[in-house]
Design an enzyme around this catalytic site. Structure first.
Site, PDB file in Angstrom:
ATOM      1  N   CYS A  32      42.366  39.919  35.037  1.00  0.00           N
ATOM      2  CA  CYS A  32      43.527  39.277  35.501  1.00  0.00           C
ATOM      3  C   CYS A  32      45.034  40.056  35.534  1.00  0.00           C
ATOM      4  CB  CYS A  32      43.536  37.985  34.689  1.00  0.00           C
ATOM      5  SG  CYS A  32      45.236  37.025  35.107  1.00  0.00           S
TER       6      CYS A  32
ATOM      7  N   SER B 114      43.466  49.186  36.407  1.00  0.00           N
ATOM      8  CA  SER B 114      42.849  48.408  35.699  1.00  0.00           C
ATOM      9  C   SER B 114      42.331  48.987  34.517  1.00  0.00           C
ATOM     10  CB  SER B 114      42.051  47.246  36.115  1.00  0.00           C
ATOM     11  OG  SER B 114      42.610  46.377  37.204  1.00  0.00           O
TER      12      SER B 114
ATOM     13  N   HIS C 175      43.432  32.809  38.481  1.00  0.00           N
ATOM     14  CA  HIS C 175      42.345  32.677  37.184  1.00  0.00           C
ATOM     15  C   HIS C 175      42.583  31.655  36.452  1.00  0.00           C
ATOM     16  CE1 HIS C 175      42.066  37.059  38.145  1.00  0.00           C
ATOM     17  NE2 HIS C 175      40.810  36.756  38.110  1.00  0.00           N
TER      18      HIS C 175
END
Lengths: 390, 626
Positions: free
Chosen positions: B385, B327, B372
């Site tokens: 997300c 991420s 989410h």
């Protein structure tokens, strides 16, 4: 006994039972094999012994580097090929082309003087792209050849006019080579020609006169010498006057030789050469390495070996069947000894440092080829004789 | 008819004449060589002693004076590499009358081991008889004294002092500074041998290798006269050596130590860069090793231990470790989306917990199974997300994504001044065709969008890209060395920062948006690293990452407890601080650390505290207690 009276159709003693028995012996078969290949066993043996010695000495003086040995072996190999090729050529063919070889050699010397590339501060080399060679090397063989052929044309001893022509034939290349300037080679080329004249039987009066003339010429020669040549001669008489300059070679060389003593320091244990005090320890000064490592015993053995090889050459000259062959063979054999004398004399401080290699031992290519080519001619002269018996 | 050329009548007379002359020449030759032999007898027999003593006593030796290697300091002037004196026992075989007896006596005197003797014997074969051979290195002071008293008993043996390299910080800087070691055969071919006369060591790694030319210096010479034993009688002439240049690094020992300690027993890497010039403030790769072991030659056993260690301490993870960025990739993907007008700051995506490509029911899962719900850029970044970025990556396509990531140096060397840097891997359609001979699948674009799949980055690359992002496109080449100081100079020579071309980003608002979303990660109510920013006087920007080490089946659940530690996720964190006008950029990779927010982010926070001199409450309490 006239050798020409015998021909192959009528071999007088071929059927002798004594000879027949000898022929069966292996020694005879071996020598007939050499005869067929136009090689001389004794000279060949000498060359092999010298090659082995050369390898041993170069291994030690070259810093135990095997690369130098490989290069030297290649050079000996190339030189041996020249020798074997020349041994196949009948001496009469050499006689036919003598003048032309000489003419081409002179032409190349002129070319070198005009266009020669600079090698070691002197114009000696002719660069042919893939390899470089010194035309002066050709002259080491061409001069004795042409003088021998010329003088043998008429009965010996030569008349004065013919003597003058012979001297000019010698002087012209010597002059060109000394202009390169390569005093060492000029000296050797000059001696090879003069030896022919000496062998041709000129009177002792002429010889004495010539020597007197040489003595008188010394001051004149001195005047024409280059500075570095004068310095070398001066340092010969007093090397200590210039310990870091021109005298350095001689001082270090004498220390190396003197410290060798009777038995030497042993192979690979010469300190002067290994500590690199000795200059050119693989080329011109290799004799000092031999003297340091093998002592007086070793160098006397070496000199005796040189004398034996020369003796074989002189025997071949004596056995030769035509006058020009005798003159040529005698000159090649004796010039070989002059090589040795000039190099050893220089290394032990008897002669000025002129830059001449120790024959068959020093590292280097061109002189090796010329030497073995000369031996090839000797072999050719000896093996192309018309035999009384097979 | 007989050929007239042979002149038969003359032939035997001429033959006779020439033979006579040959004999005369032979006699003359023998006489001439008699003179030569006479001369040789005089030189070698009569004057032998004179020349022998000349040869032995007055040898002039030329000794090299090896230059002193330049020192290496950190930015505070703390020594990282120095030269310390060491004494070794050396022997000149030629000068020793009886080597075996001498060795036996020395063995009793200095308790030499069998190994010492064996090593000496192999070394001896590589030297000439008159060269010194090391018998034992690193003598203690006591041994030096013991030998000195007995020195007269051992002609040809001597204690020689040398300087050897020492790394006072031990393992801490092993992967950044590197080490020196004995010059090997291959290096021998590459160096200027003249200049390395008398030098035993050469830089093998890190700064020591990269800056070998500067550190080494220039050799000097000493011409001496030596006596029979080879001992120097007097010096004739000397030309001093020029020492190598000292190096001053950007590295900060406090940051370095903090990072190494914070990593603890984890394997991993921390890289901190000065965003304003590319200076490397910390470069840690764990586990590490003691570089001092390599200086005088590491034993085969010790080396095998390091080499065969499954944790690979010799492997420089900061430069060569390949990690999926996970991420931490998302800020760069987001910037690509904004700049290429694929999304806006306000664009919203609905996250049901998975994403499917049109016409395909394969579910690409979000890390949060329940989803989410509606996310925009800021919340998608803060909560990391995955579905938002699947969608964004799909809209961008791999070609545009790959092209944009190129700007940040993914898949390229950063050009850091340490040898051996890896390029990492930024996959593209062409790469896959060339390497695997396969077409690019749309699903691979999705997982590229969350920094998984083929993506491989090194910690240095991550730190470099993060610094570039923090500086809004102004990129500097990472650089360890800040300044050099020559032996002769008074002051230091600063090495200027090397700026790359600015990135072709048109709208500065896009930078702002991405940076703001990264601030939300740290300081937002729902940020994944919301505890990391507590108690700071300024805001900083960061992004957590958790990179999968192995794939999880479609509907399986990741359960750390049941997995072997080797298969735990890698924890990543990138940050720059302060968010406005940044000074430091940090990349943290903790192998098998599990969670980026839980493990990696606190390490970065510790560095920030140390760098800005912030005392956290706990530390403040401790200092009061003291």
């Amino acid at each position: 006994m006239n050798p020409l009276m015998n021909d192959r159709r009528n071999p007088p003693r071929a059927m002798s039972p004594f000879l027949h028995d000898r022929r069966k012996a292996p020694k005879l078969q071996w020598s007939s094999l050499l005869q067929r290949a136009h090689l001389d066993g004794w000279l060949l043996l000498g060359i092999i012994i010298f090659s082995i010695l050369s390898m041993l000495v170069l291994y030690s003086s070259g810093g135990q580097d095997t690369a130098i040995l490989i290069r030297q072996a290649i050079r000996i190999g190339i030189a041996a090929i020249f020798m074997i090729l020349l041994a196949q050529i009948h001496p009469d063919r050499l006689k036919d082309i003598a003048f032309w070889v000489y003419a081409v050699g002179m032409l190349l010397l002129l070319v070198v003087l005009l266009f020669g590339t600079i090698g070691k501060g002197a114009q000696r080399w002719l660069d042919l792209g893939f390899f470089r060679f010194q035309p002066s090397e050709i002259m080491k063989l061409a001069v004795p050849l042409v003088v021998a052929v010329y003088l043998a044309e008429r009965p010996l001893s030569p008349t004065y006019p013919r003597l003058l022509v012979a001297l000019i034939l010698i002087a012209a290349p010597v002059f060109l080579i000394s202009q390169q300037p390569d005093l060492g080679t000029a000296l050797l080329v000059g001696s090879s020609g003069l030896i022919v004249i000496f062998l041709s039987g000129i009177s002792w009066r002429v010889i004495t006169g010539f020597l007197a003339l040489c003595a008188a010429a010394v001051p004149v020669l001195w005047y024409f010498m280059y500075d570095y040549q004068r310095r070398r001669v001066m340092t010969l008489f007093n090397p200590e006057s210039d310990p870091l300059g021109a005298g350095y070679h001689i001082i270090q060389s004498k220390i190396a030789i003197g410290s060798g003593g009777l038995h030497g320091r042993g192979w690979l244990h010469g300190t002067q050469s290994h500590l690199q005090f000795l200059p050119e320890q693989t080329t011109d000064f290799v004799f000092a390495v031999i003297a340091e490592e093998f002592g007086l015993v070793g160098v006397i053995a070496l000199i005796v070996l040189y004398l034996l090889v020369t003796a074989r050459g002189m025997y071949i000259a004596a056995q030769a069947q035509a006058t020009y062959m005798k003159l040529l063979a005698g000159s090649i054999a004796l010039t070989f000894l002059v090589y040795v004398f000039v190099n050893v004399g220089m290394v032990i401080g008897l002669l000025p440092v002129v830059g001449a290699p120790l024959p068959l031992i020093s590292y280097g290519g061109t002189s090796m080829v010329t030497l073995l080519a000369g031996f090839g001619i000797l072999m050719s002269i000896h093996t192309h004789r018309r035999m009384m018996s097979p | 008819m007989i050929d007239p050329r042979y002149r038969l009548k003359d032939h035997s007379r001429e033959s006779q004449l020439i033979s006579t002359r040959l004999i005369i020449a032979g006699v003359l030759s023998v006489l001439l060589f008699g003179i030569i032999i006479f001369r040789l007898v005089i030189l070698q027999i009569v004057e032998f002693e004179h020349f022998d003593s000349l040869s032995n006593r007055n040898r002039i030796d030329i000794e090299p004076l090896p230059p002193q290697r330049g020192l290496i300091y950190d930015r505070n002037g703390v020594l990282l590499a120095e030269n310390i004196p060491t004494f070794s026992l050396e022997l000149i075989p030629e000068k020793v009358p009886d080597i075996d007896a001498t060795l036996a006596e020395l063995t009793t005197l200095l308790s030499l081991t069998e190994e010492d003797i064996e090593a000496f014997k192999t070394r001896r074969t590589r030297h000439r008889a008159f060269e010194e051979v090391v018998l034992r290195s690193q003598l203690t002071e006591e041994e030096v004294a013991l030998f000195s008293v007995n020195r007269h008993r051992f002609p040809g043996v001597d204690v020689v002092g040398r300087l050897i390299r020492h790394y006072p910080q031990g393992a801490l800087f092993a992967h950044a500074v590197g080490y020196v070691g004995r010059i090997n055969q291959q290096e021998m071919q590459e160096i200027d041998r003249q200049n390395y006369k008398g030098t035993l060591q050469i830089g093998k790694n890190g700064v020591e290798k990269q800056y070998e030319d500067l550190l080494h210096g220039t050799v000097g010479y000493r011409q001496v006269e030596t006596n029979v034993q080879g001992r120097t009688v007097r010096e004739l002439y000397s030309e001093p050596a020029t020492g190598g240049e000292d190096l001053y690094l950007h590295l900060d020992i406090n940051l370095q130590r903090t990072a190494a300690e914070a990593l603890g027993d984890y394997s991993g890497s921390v890289v901190a860069l000065d965003t304003r010039n590319g200076g490397v403030l910390a470069l840690v790769s764990k586990p590490d090793y003691d570089p001092n072991a390599f200086v005088t030659g590491i034993s085969v056993k010790d080396y095998a231990e390091l080499r065969d260690n499954p944790e690979q301490p010799l492997f420089n993870r900061a430069l060569r470790g390949h990690y999926p960025p996970g991420s931490t990739f998302k800020p760069f993907v987001a910037l690509a989306g904004l700049e290429l007008n694929v999304v806006t700051e306000q664009s919203r995506t609905y996250c049901p917990g998975f994403y499917s490509l049109p016409g395909n029911d394969h579910r690409y899962r979000c890390w949060r199974r329940q989803g989410h719900a509606h996310v925009d850029l800021k919340s998608a970044m803060a909560e990391s997300c995955d579905v938002y970025f699947y969608d964004l990556a799909h809209a961008l396509g791999i070609d545009r994504l790959h092209g944009f990531l190129d700007y940040f140096g993914f898949g390229h060397q950063t050009g850091i001044d340490v040898p051996g840097e890896s390029r990492g891997l930024s996959p593209s359609r062409e790469w896959k065709r060339a390497q695997r001979n396969q077409a690019w699948f749309p699903g691979e674009t999705l997982i590229s969008g969350i920094g998984q799949g083929f993506n491989q980055t090194t910690p240095v690359q991550l730190a470099h890209a993060t610094a570039t992002l923090g500086m809004m496109g102004t990129a500097f080449k990472p650089q360890l060395v800040r300044a050099t100081k020559a032996d002769t100079d008074e002051g230091m020579q600063l090495i200027g920062a090397q700026q790359a071309d600015s990135l072709p980003i048109q709208q500065s608002r896009n930078w702002q948006a991405v940076i703001e979303s990264m601030v939300e990660v740290i300081h937002g109510r729902r940020g994944t690293a919301r505890h990391t920013g507590e108690g700071l006087p300024f805001k900083f920007a960061g992004k957590t990452g958790t990179a999968q080490v192995f794939g999880i089946a479609q509907d399986a659940k990741y359960d750390a407890e049941t997995l072997a530690k080797k298969l735990h996720d890698h924890a990543l964190f990138v940050a720059f601080a302060p968010a406005e006008d940044p000074e430091i950029a940090i990349a943290v990779v903790v192998e098998n650390g599990g969670s980026g927010s839980g493990v990696a982010a606190p390490i970065a926070r510790k560095l920030i505290d140390v760098y800005f001199g912030i005392e956290t409450e706990k530390e403040a309490d401790e200092s009061i207690d003291e």
